[in-house]
Design an enzyme around this catalytic site. Structure first.
Site, short mmCIF file in Angstrom:
data_model
loop_
_atom_site.label_atom_id
_atom_site.label_comp_id
_atom_site.label_asym_id
_atom_site.label_seq_id
_atom_site.Cartn_x
_atom_site.Cartn_y
_atom_site.Cartn_z
CD GLU A 324 -2.72 -1.22 2.52
OE1 GLU A 324 -3.91 -1.49 2.43
OE2 GLU A 324 -2.16 -1.02 3.63
C1 TNX Z 1 -4.39 -3.98 4.52
S1 TNX Z 1 -2.89 -6.40 4.14
C2 TNX Z 1 -3.11 -3.78 5.00
C3 TNX Z 1 -2.93 -3.36 6.39
C4 TNX Z 1 -4.23 -3.25 7.11
C5 TNX Z 1 -5.13 -4.38 6.70
C6 TNX Z 1 -6.39 -4.43 7.46
C7 TNX Z 1 -1.78 -5.36 3.95
C8 TNX Z 1 -0.56 -5.86 3.36
N1 TNX Z 1 -1.99 -4.11 4.31
O1 TNX Z 1 -2.24 -2.15 6.43
O2 TNX Z 1 -3.97 -3.28 8.47
O3 TNX Z 1 -5.41 -4.23 5.34
O4 TNX Z 1 -7.15 -5.53 7.10
#
Ligand code: TNX
Length: 571
Positions: A324
């Site tokens: 992300e």
């Molecule tokens: C996505 S899964 C994220 C996290 C969040 C999560 C919550 C991922 C690699 N990144 O930053 O905590 O969703 O479900």
């Protein structure tokens, strides 16, 4: 090949565990019932471990401690002897080679139980199976009366995947050493052998780094919702690593970067492109922070952090996050990874990262962790084709932070609801287009903690989904069957009750609970945004409810804190 699934099924729709043998989770490769081979533990039972193996001795001590606690018997541990083979033997000789690195054989006779393996990891797994063969009272923290008979069995067992992991996010809400140890204990029971710790994120930096002390003293000083946060000193962290190792669990530490770095950027103004430190954040937004890719200091920072972390890490992997990174351009992201991956390698470690790292030119020993809800990813497919192994944690199948259904008060739902059956009915070996079984390193169930504060919260989200994903990682594909699994899972409830685990009574599972048959617990009645005036209990509509906020922000027109309150239902 599979005696267990076939021979022992009870009525698929009847409530309660299946008849016959205790319900084993994860399901072993083969279980044969042996009548006349039952073994009754008594005050004379000892544990004998492979002579000369300190590792086998440690597994033996671990088992003896569990047995002493619940049975009150002395359970001495001594070296195995060829002349006296009574009691519980843990041997590193003469196992069927089919058990491999991590498997074991377990055989009972009226004189005792013998577990054989090639390595201590296999003995440890065999001991977890033995715990499930004993009455649930074996999990009691105090001396209890029970019929300590192990049924007559001959088991041969080994895992489908060598890497079976759980992840705990200690960044969003800090979870102290005791919480982590508790989680390790629960995971070990289901033959999980890796603990991925999500140590840093926007809301907090949780691992002491001597060369950058403000990361923790300032960057660790809060958490989601604005509580006091916290962090692990290096000694705390070593304690976790050691505790995990005693349970044959390897810790994989994660420093998430270049995104998810607000806590670091807030702690050191000079890490920011504009030289200005942003404020600490306690909300749950993602995708707004980035390390400054053009800044030479960024790589000095990363090198210091990775060096100090590698020194604390006996395992082969360091996880560098990489998910992300919406505030980093694709070019910057690739540049960042091309500089950071060699730093990890120079410190003698292999890279793990969320699957976005596979959009860059990663080495073949780097492991992308697949977390998407889709079933294709070009970068991951190409990395696998070049020989990389993939760790599987598709969010809609394995995310323990997600709501089970619309009534679940805790949790997020961006990947949809994740009921027990969803976590069971998928196949890591065929899930991602172009990524076949031979490219799969293993399976992980992550627990992000935006909404998870207490060990009760952790247990509620992890049980029963953690054991379900653990079986996906351990049990051979052709032996898995939902109708059989739900009965075996129901059989685990008696153990969880002795452990006082706060598990979710999924309506998909026929729990054998006379006191609370399915449907008799009141569902949580409401949740609402309310002005928060402090304390743990709030009066709402004339009634008192246990309530917790899970996020905090500025609400126009109020000066206090506010949050989402929930009725937790009752039984
Ligand atoms: C996505 S899964 C994220 C996290 C969040 C999560 C919550 C991922 C690699 N990144 O930053 O905590 O969703 O479900």
């Amino acid at each position: 090949m599979v005696g267990a699934a076939g021979g022992l099924a009870a009525e698929p729709d009847g409530p309660g565990a299946r008849e016959g043998l205790p319900s084993l989770v994860p399901l072993p490769v083969s279980v044969e019932e042996r009548s006349g081979a039952e073994f009754a533990l008594d005050a004379d039972t000892g544990v004998r471990t492979e002579a000369g193996s300190a590792e086998a001795r440690r597994v033996g001590e671990h088992l003896a401690e569990i047995l002493r606690r619940s049975t009150g018997y002395p359970v001495p541990v001594s070296d195995a002897s060829p002349t006296d083979t009574s009691g519980i033997q843990l041997l590193l000789a003469d196992a069927d080679p089919v058990v491999g690195e991590q498997g074991y054989q377990l055989d009972t006779s009226p004189d005792g139980v013998t577990i054989r393996a090639e390595h201590a990891a296999g003995l440890f797994s065999g001991v977890q199976t033995l715990r499930q063969l004993l009455p649930p009272e074996v999990e009691s923290a105090t001396v209890t009366d029970a019929d300590w008979t192990v049924p007559g069995v001959s088991i041969t067992d080994y895992p489908r995947f060598g890497h079976r992991s759980v992840m705990l996010d200690v960044a969003r809400h800090f979870h102290p050493v005791e919480h982590v140890k508790h989680y390790i204990d629960q995971a070990a029971r289901y033959k999980v052998n890796h603990l991925h710790l999500h140590l840093t994120d926007d809301q907090g930096w949780r691992i002491q780094i001597d060369s950058w002390p403000r990361l923790t003293t300032y960057g660790g000083s809060t958490q989601v919702g604005g509580g006091p946060g916290g962090y692990f000193t290096k000694d705390d962290y070593r304690e976790i690593v050691e505790y995990a190792a005693e349970r044959h669990i390897t810790v994989v530490p994660e420093i998430d970067m270049p995104g998810h770095t607000n806590a670091a950027l807030a702690s050191y103004a000079e890490l920011n492109c504009d030289g200005i430190a942003p404020p600490l954040r306690t909300d749950i937004e993602v995708g707004y922070s980035s390390l400054c890719v053009d800044l030479p200091l960024t790589y000095e920072f990363v090198a210091d952090v990775i060096r100090e972390l590698a020194e604390l890490t006996p395992g082969p992997y360091i996880h560098i996050g990489g998910d992300e990174a919406d505030a980093t351009t694709d070019e910057d992201y690739a540049l960042f990874m091309s500089r950071v991956i060699p730093i990890v390698e120079e410190n003698g470690k292999q890279v793990m990262g969320w699957h976005e790292i596979a959009n860059t030119d990663i080495p073949t020993d780097a492991v992308p962790q697949f977390w998407s809800t889709s079933t294709s990813h070009e970068g991951v497919r190409a990395a696998a084709e070049r020989g990389a192994k993939v760790l599987m944690s598709p969010a809609n199948k394995t995310y323990l932070d997600h709501k089970y259904d619309a009534t679940t008060q805790l949790g997020l739902q961006w990947a949809g609801f994740v009921e027990v059956r969803d976590t069971y009915e998928w196949d890591p070996g065929t899930h991602v287009e172009g990524v076949s079984e031979s490219s799969i390193l293993g399976v992980e169930s992550p627990l992000f903690t935006e909404t998870i504060v207490t060990t009760d919260d952790m247990e509620y989200m992890a049980f029963p989904r953690l054991p379900s994903v653990a079986e996906v990682g351990w049990t051979q594909a052709e032996a898995r069957d939902w109708d059989d699994f739900r009965l075996r899972l129901a059989g685990q409830a008696a153990h969880w009750e002795v452990l006082d685990l706060n598990f979710y009574r999924s309506p998909q599972i026929p729990w054998p609970d006379a006191e609370h048959p399915p449907g008799t617990c009141s569902a949580p009645a409401w949740s609402a945004t309310e002005v928060y005036l402090g304390g743990d209990v709030v009066s709402h509509a004339g009634r008192e409810w246990t309530a917790k906020w899970w996020t905090r922000g500025e609400q126009p027109g109020t000066t206090g804190e506010w949050g989402v309150w929930r009725d937790e239902g009752s039984c």
